[in-house]
Enzyme design. Structure first.
Site, PDB file in Angstrom:
ATOM      1  N   CYS B  87       0.842  -1.194   0.000  1.00 38.78           N
ATOM      2  CA  CYS B  87       0.000   0.000   0.000  1.00 38.78           C
ATOM      3  C   CYS B  87       0.884   1.254   0.000  1.00 38.78           C
ATOM      4  CB  CYS B  87      -0.982  -0.070   1.177  1.00 38.78           C
ATOM      5  SG  CYS B  87      -2.397   1.018   0.984  1.00 38.78           S
ATOM      6  N   HIS B 195      -3.417  -5.856   0.817  1.00 38.32           N
ATOM      7  CA  HIS B 195      -2.761  -6.095   2.109  1.00 38.32           C
ATOM      8  C   HIS B 195      -2.705  -7.578   2.489  1.00 38.32           C
ATOM      9  CE1 HIS B 195      -2.558  -1.900   3.633  1.00 38.32           C
ATOM     10  NE2 HIS B 195      -3.589  -1.712   2.821  1.00 38.32           N
ATOM     11  N   GLU B 197      -0.921  -8.800   4.805  1.00 40.42           N
ATOM     12  CA  GLU B 197      -0.759  -8.901   6.272  1.00 40.42           C
ATOM     13  C   GLU B 197      -2.099  -8.810   7.001  1.00 40.42           C
ATOM     14  OE1 GLU B 197      -0.402  -6.205   4.568  1.00 40.42           O
ATOM     15  OE2 GLU B 197      -0.800  -4.405   5.769  1.00 40.42           O
TER      16      GLU B 197
END
Lengths: 76, 222
Positions: B87, B195, B197
Protein backbone atom coordinates in the site's frame (compact mmCIF):
# COMPACT_ATOMS: atom_id res chain seq x y z
CA UNK A 1 14.64 35.41 -4.18
CA UNK A 2 11.25 33.92 -4.89
CA UNK A 3 10.74 30.99 -7.22
CA UNK A 4 7.58 29.49 -8.53
CA UNK A 5 7.71 25.82 -9.48
CA UNK A 6 4.83 24.61 -11.60
CA UNK A 7 4.39 20.84 -11.47
CA UNK A 8 2.02 19.41 -14.07
CA UNK A 9 1.06 15.92 -15.19
CA UNK A 10 2.72 14.81 -18.38
CA UNK A 11 0.52 14.74 -21.46
CA UNK A 12 -1.15 11.36 -21.77
CA UNK A 13 -1.21 10.68 -18.03
CA UNK A 14 -4.82 10.28 -16.95
CA UNK A 15 -5.93 13.00 -14.55
CA UNK A 16 -9.10 11.87 -12.73
CA UNK A 17 -9.30 15.15 -10.79
CA UNK A 18 -9.13 17.13 -14.02
CA UNK A 19 -11.87 14.94 -15.49
CA UNK A 20 -14.10 15.55 -12.46
CA UNK A 21 -13.56 19.32 -12.78
CA UNK A 22 -14.31 19.20 -16.49
CA UNK A 23 -17.59 17.37 -15.81
CA UNK A 24 -18.50 19.74 -12.97
CA UNK A 25 -17.96 22.77 -15.20
CA UNK A 26 -20.21 21.36 -17.89
CA UNK A 27 -22.71 20.49 -15.13
CA UNK A 28 -22.76 24.20 -14.23
CA UNK A 29 -23.69 24.98 -17.80
CA UNK A 30 -20.29 26.17 -19.05
CA UNK A 31 -20.04 24.83 -22.56
CA UNK A 32 -16.90 24.38 -24.58
CA UNK A 33 -14.61 23.15 -21.79
CA UNK A 34 -12.72 20.45 -23.63
CA UNK A 35 -10.30 19.50 -20.91
CA UNK A 36 -9.11 20.34 -17.39
CA UNK A 37 -5.74 19.32 -15.92
CA UNK A 38 -4.75 19.83 -12.31
CA UNK A 39 -1.21 20.69 -11.30
CA UNK A 40 0.64 22.17 -8.34
CA UNK A 41 2.28 25.50 -7.70
CA UNK A 42 5.13 25.42 -5.20
CA UNK A 43 6.58 28.77 -4.08
CA UNK A 44 10.11 28.73 -2.73
CA UNK A 45 12.02 31.52 -1.04
CA UNK A 46 15.69 30.81 -1.73
CA UNK A 47 18.96 32.66 -1.21
CA UNK A 48 19.84 35.17 -3.93
CA UNK A 49 22.22 33.64 -6.38
CA UNK A 50 21.00 30.06 -5.90
CA UNK A 51 22.30 28.24 -8.94
CA UNK A 52 19.87 27.10 -11.61
CA UNK A 53 21.39 23.63 -11.37
CA UNK A 54 20.51 23.46 -7.66
CA UNK A 55 16.90 24.45 -8.30
CA UNK A 56 16.69 21.90 -11.08
CA UNK A 57 18.06 19.23 -8.73
CA UNK A 58 15.41 20.14 -6.12
CA UNK A 59 12.72 19.57 -8.75
CA UNK A 60 14.16 16.28 -9.98
CA UNK A 61 14.94 14.85 -6.56
CA UNK A 62 11.77 15.80 -4.72
CA UNK A 63 9.33 18.37 -6.02
CA UNK A 64 8.30 16.50 -9.17
CA UNK A 65 8.04 12.80 -9.91
CA UNK A 66 9.41 12.78 -13.44
CA UNK A 67 7.77 9.42 -14.16
CA UNK A 68 4.42 11.21 -14.34
CA UNK A 69 5.11 14.94 -13.99
CA UNK A 70 6.82 17.81 -15.76
CA UNK A 71 8.05 20.92 -13.97
CA UNK A 72 8.71 24.50 -14.94
CA UNK A 73 10.72 26.98 -12.88
CA UNK A 74 9.74 30.64 -12.88
CA UNK A 75 11.77 33.33 -11.18
CA UNK A 76 9.35 35.83 -9.66
CA UNK B 1 14.75 -15.07 9.49
CA UNK B 2 15.64 -11.58 10.72
CA UNK B 3 13.14 -8.99 9.61
CA UNK B 4 12.56 -5.28 10.04
CA UNK B 5 9.58 -2.97 9.64
CA UNK B 6 10.23 0.65 8.71
CA UNK B 7 8.10 3.11 10.65
CA UNK B 8 7.41 6.59 9.26
CA UNK B 9 5.35 9.32 10.90
CA UNK B 10 1.85 8.41 9.66
CA UNK B 11 2.47 4.69 9.08
CA UNK B 12 -0.57 2.78 10.33
CA UNK B 13 -0.09 -0.82 9.16
CA UNK B 14 3.31 -1.19 10.80
CA UNK B 15 1.95 -3.20 13.71
CA UNK B 16 -0.26 -5.35 11.45
CA UNK B 17 2.72 -6.37 9.37
CA UNK B 18 4.85 -6.85 12.50
CA UNK B 19 2.24 -9.30 13.86
CA UNK B 20 2.12 -11.11 10.51
CA UNK B 21 5.93 -11.43 10.49
CA UNK B 22 6.09 -12.57 14.08
CA UNK B 23 3.31 -15.16 13.69
CA UNK B 24 4.75 -16.64 10.52
CA UNK B 25 8.48 -16.49 11.28
CA UNK B 26 8.37 -16.97 15.05
CA UNK B 27 10.46 -13.85 15.66
CA UNK B 28 9.32 -10.29 16.24
CA UNK B 29 10.72 -7.91 13.60
CA UNK B 30 12.95 -4.96 14.44
CA UNK B 31 10.89 -1.78 14.29
CA UNK B 32 13.14 0.76 12.57
CA UNK B 33 12.42 4.49 12.77
CA UNK B 34 12.67 6.53 9.56
CA UNK B 35 15.42 8.74 10.97
CA UNK B 36 17.72 5.78 11.55
CA UNK B 37 20.52 5.59 9.04
CA UNK B 38 21.22 1.85 9.06
CA UNK B 39 19.30 -1.40 9.31
CA UNK B 40 20.09 -3.74 12.22
CA UNK B 41 22.85 -6.19 11.25
CA UNK B 42 21.71 -9.40 9.61
CA UNK B 43 18.25 -8.26 8.52
CA UNK B 44 17.17 -10.29 5.48
CA UNK B 45 13.67 -8.97 4.85
CA UNK B 46 12.41 -5.41 5.23
CA UNK B 47 8.72 -4.50 5.20
CA UNK B 48 7.64 -1.00 4.23
CA UNK B 49 4.14 -0.76 5.70
CA UNK B 50 0.91 0.88 4.68
CA UNK B 51 -0.44 4.12 6.05
CA UNK B 52 -0.19 7.79 5.24
CA UNK B 53 3.47 8.60 5.74
CA UNK B 54 3.95 12.36 6.14
CA UNK B 55 0.23 12.82 5.63
CA UNK B 56 0.62 12.01 1.91
CA UNK B 57 2.04 15.54 1.53
CA UNK B 58 3.48 16.46 -1.88
CA UNK B 59 2.79 12.96 -3.30
CA UNK B 60 2.00 9.69 -1.54
CA UNK B 61 5.26 8.19 -0.31
CA UNK B 62 7.42 10.99 -1.74
CA UNK B 63 8.84 12.41 1.46
CA UNK B 64 9.17 9.02 3.18
CA UNK B 65 11.15 7.73 0.20
CA UNK B 66 13.80 10.44 0.83
CA UNK B 67 14.18 9.63 4.54
CA UNK B 68 17.58 8.50 5.89
CA UNK B 69 16.56 4.87 6.44
CA UNK B 70 15.30 4.52 2.87
CA UNK B 71 18.76 5.37 1.57
CA UNK B 72 20.05 2.39 3.54
CA UNK B 73 17.21 0.21 2.20
CA UNK B 74 17.95 1.26 -1.40
CA UNK B 75 21.67 0.51 -0.95
CA UNK B 76 21.03 -2.92 0.55
CA UNK B 77 18.31 -3.78 -1.96
CA UNK B 78 21.00 -3.45 -4.64
CA UNK B 79 22.87 -6.19 -2.77
CA UNK B 80 19.85 -8.52 -2.61
CA UNK B 81 17.98 -7.47 0.54
CA UNK B 82 14.34 -8.55 0.20
CA UNK B 83 11.95 -5.62 0.45
CA UNK B 84 8.16 -5.91 0.68
CA UNK B 85 6.14 -2.72 0.26
CA UNK B 86 2.41 -2.82 0.90
CA UNK B 87 0.00 0.00 0.00
CA UNK B 88 1.78 3.21 1.10
CA UNK B 89 4.90 1.01 1.17
CA UNK B 90 4.43 0.32 -2.57
CA UNK B 91 4.13 4.07 -3.17
CA UNK B 92 7.32 4.64 -1.16
CA UNK B 93 9.20 2.00 -3.20
CA UNK B 94 8.20 3.54 -6.55
CA UNK B 95 9.12 7.00 -5.28
CA UNK B 96 12.46 5.62 -4.09
CA UNK B 97 13.14 4.23 -7.56
CA UNK B 98 13.24 0.61 -6.35
CA UNK B 99 10.24 -0.21 -8.54
CA UNK B 100 9.20 1.38 -11.85
CA UNK B 101 6.05 3.43 -12.42
CA UNK B 102 3.91 5.47 -10.05
CA UNK B 103 0.69 5.15 -8.05
CA UNK B 104 -1.83 7.80 -8.95
CA UNK B 105 -5.26 8.86 -7.66
CA UNK B 106 -7.84 6.09 -8.18
CA UNK B 107 -9.57 6.51 -11.53
CA UNK B 108 -13.00 6.69 -9.84
CA UNK B 109 -11.64 9.28 -7.33
CA UNK B 110 -13.07 7.22 -4.47
CA UNK B 111 -11.18 5.78 -1.56
CA UNK B 112 -11.59 2.04 -2.15
CA UNK B 113 -11.86 -0.11 0.98
CA UNK B 114 -13.01 -3.68 0.36
CA UNK B 115 -11.89 -7.22 -0.35
CA UNK B 116 -10.66 -7.77 -3.86
CA UNK B 117 -9.91 -10.90 -5.85
CA UNK B 118 -6.41 -11.11 -7.29
CA UNK B 119 -4.77 -13.49 -9.71
CA UNK B 120 -1.26 -14.65 -8.92
CA UNK B 121 0.63 -13.96 -12.15
CA UNK B 122 4.11 -15.04 -11.17
CA UNK B 123 4.45 -17.71 -8.48
CA UNK B 124 8.20 -17.98 -9.01
CA UNK B 125 9.31 -15.07 -6.82
CA UNK B 126 10.57 -15.21 -3.26
CA UNK B 127 7.34 -13.51 -2.20
CA UNK B 128 4.86 -15.59 -4.20
CA UNK B 129 6.41 -19.07 -4.09
CA UNK B 130 3.68 -20.19 -1.66
CA UNK B 131 1.06 -19.68 -4.39
CA UNK B 132 0.42 -21.28 -7.77
CA UNK B 133 0.46 -19.33 -11.02
CA UNK B 134 -3.09 -18.40 -11.99
CA UNK B 135 -4.39 -18.99 -8.48
CA UNK B 136 -7.16 -16.67 -7.29
CA UNK B 137 -6.69 -15.12 -3.83
CA UNK B 138 -8.61 -12.50 -1.86
CA UNK B 139 -6.89 -9.63 -0.03
CA UNK B 140 -8.30 -6.39 1.37
CA UNK B 141 -7.48 -3.09 -0.29
CA UNK B 142 -7.79 0.32 1.40
CA UNK B 143 -6.38 3.17 -0.63
CA UNK B 144 -7.06 6.40 -2.47
CA UNK B 145 -3.98 6.36 -4.68
CA UNK B 146 -3.51 2.85 -6.05
CA UNK B 147 -3.91 3.51 -9.75
CA UNK B 148 -0.72 2.01 -11.16
CA UNK B 149 0.78 3.96 -14.02
CA UNK B 150 3.82 3.35 -16.19
CA UNK B 151 4.52 4.11 -19.84
CA UNK B 152 3.62 1.44 -22.40
CA UNK B 153 7.24 0.40 -22.88
CA UNK B 154 7.70 -0.19 -19.14
CA UNK B 155 4.40 -2.11 -18.92
CA UNK B 156 5.46 -4.32 -21.84
CA UNK B 157 8.76 -4.99 -20.12
CA UNK B 158 7.10 -5.81 -16.79
CA UNK B 159 4.77 -8.27 -18.48
CA UNK B 160 7.48 -9.73 -20.71
CA UNK B 161 9.91 -10.28 -17.84
CA UNK B 162 7.36 -11.79 -15.45
CA UNK B 163 7.55 -8.80 -13.12
CA UNK B 164 3.78 -8.60 -12.70
CA UNK B 165 3.23 -10.58 -9.48
CA UNK B 166 -0.49 -9.92 -8.95
CA UNK B 167 -3.33 -8.64 -11.10
CA UNK B 168 -6.78 -7.49 -10.02
CA UNK B 169 -9.45 -9.95 -11.14
CA UNK B 170 -11.68 -6.87 -11.00
CA UNK B 171 -9.91 -3.55 -11.54
CA UNK B 172 -10.91 -1.40 -8.56
CA UNK B 173 -8.74 1.66 -9.17
CA UNK B 174 -7.94 2.07 -12.85
CA UNK B 175 -4.50 0.45 -12.69
CA UNK B 176 -2.81 -0.06 -16.03
CA UNK B 177 -3.26 -3.63 -17.25
CA UNK B 178 -4.98 -4.51 -13.94
CA UNK B 179 -1.61 -4.52 -12.16
CA UNK B 180 -1.91 -4.94 -8.38
CA UNK B 181 1.69 -5.84 -7.53
CA UNK B 182 5.08 -5.96 -9.24
CA UNK B 183 8.55 -7.24 -8.49
CA UNK B 184 11.88 -5.64 -9.37
CA UNK B 185 13.96 -6.98 -12.25
CA UNK B 186 16.10 -8.89 -9.73
CA UNK B 187 13.00 -10.22 -7.99
CA UNK B 188 14.04 -9.11 -4.50
CA UNK B 189 11.66 -6.16 -4.18
CA UNK B 190 7.87 -6.52 -4.28
CA UNK B 191 5.32 -3.73 -4.11
CA UNK B 192 1.57 -4.26 -3.99
CA UNK B 193 -1.49 -2.22 -3.06
CA UNK B 194 -3.56 -5.06 -1.46
CA UNK B 195 -2.76 -6.09 2.11
CA UNK B 196 -1.55 -9.69 2.61
CA UNK B 197 -0.76 -8.90 6.27
CA UNK B 198 -4.46 -8.38 6.93
CA UNK B 199 -5.26 -11.93 5.79
CA UNK B 200 -3.15 -14.26 7.85
CA UNK B 201 -5.66 -16.06 10.08
CA UNK B 202 -9.28 -17.21 9.95
CA UNK B 203 -10.37 -14.37 12.23
CA UNK B 204 -9.33 -11.95 9.47
CA UNK B 205 -11.82 -13.58 7.12
CA UNK B 206 -9.22 -15.77 5.49
CA UNK B 207 -5.54 -16.58 5.48
CA UNK B 208 -4.58 -16.13 1.84
CA UNK B 209 -1.89 -13.67 2.90
CA UNK B 210 -0.11 -16.06 5.21
CA UNK B 211 1.70 -17.87 2.41
CA UNK B 212 3.47 -14.70 1.35
CA UNK B 213 5.29 -14.67 4.69
CA UNK B 214 5.81 -18.41 4.99
CA UNK B 215 7.08 -18.42 1.38
CA UNK B 216 9.56 -15.66 2.21
CA UNK B 217 10.75 -17.69 5.17
CA UNK B 218 11.38 -20.66 2.87
CA UNK B 219 13.09 -18.45 0.27
CA UNK B 220 15.45 -17.00 2.84
CA UNK B 221 16.01 -20.49 4.19
CA UNK B 222 15.97 -19.73 7.89
Amino acid sequence: MKLRIYVTLKPGVLDPQGKAIEHALSGLGFSGVDSARVGKLIELEVADGTADADVDAMCRQLLANTVIENYRIERA
Amino acid sequence: MKTAVIVFPGSNCDRDIAVALEQTTGHAPHMVWHRDTALPAGVEVVAVPGGFSYGDYLRCGAIASRSPIMQAVVEQAARGLKVLGVCNGFQVLTEAGLLPGALMRNAGLNFVCRDVALTVENAGTAFTRGYSAGERVSFPVAHHDGNYFADAETLDRLEGEGQVAFRYAENVNGSARDIAGIVSADGNVLGMMPHPERRIEAAHGGDDGRRMFTGLLEAVGA
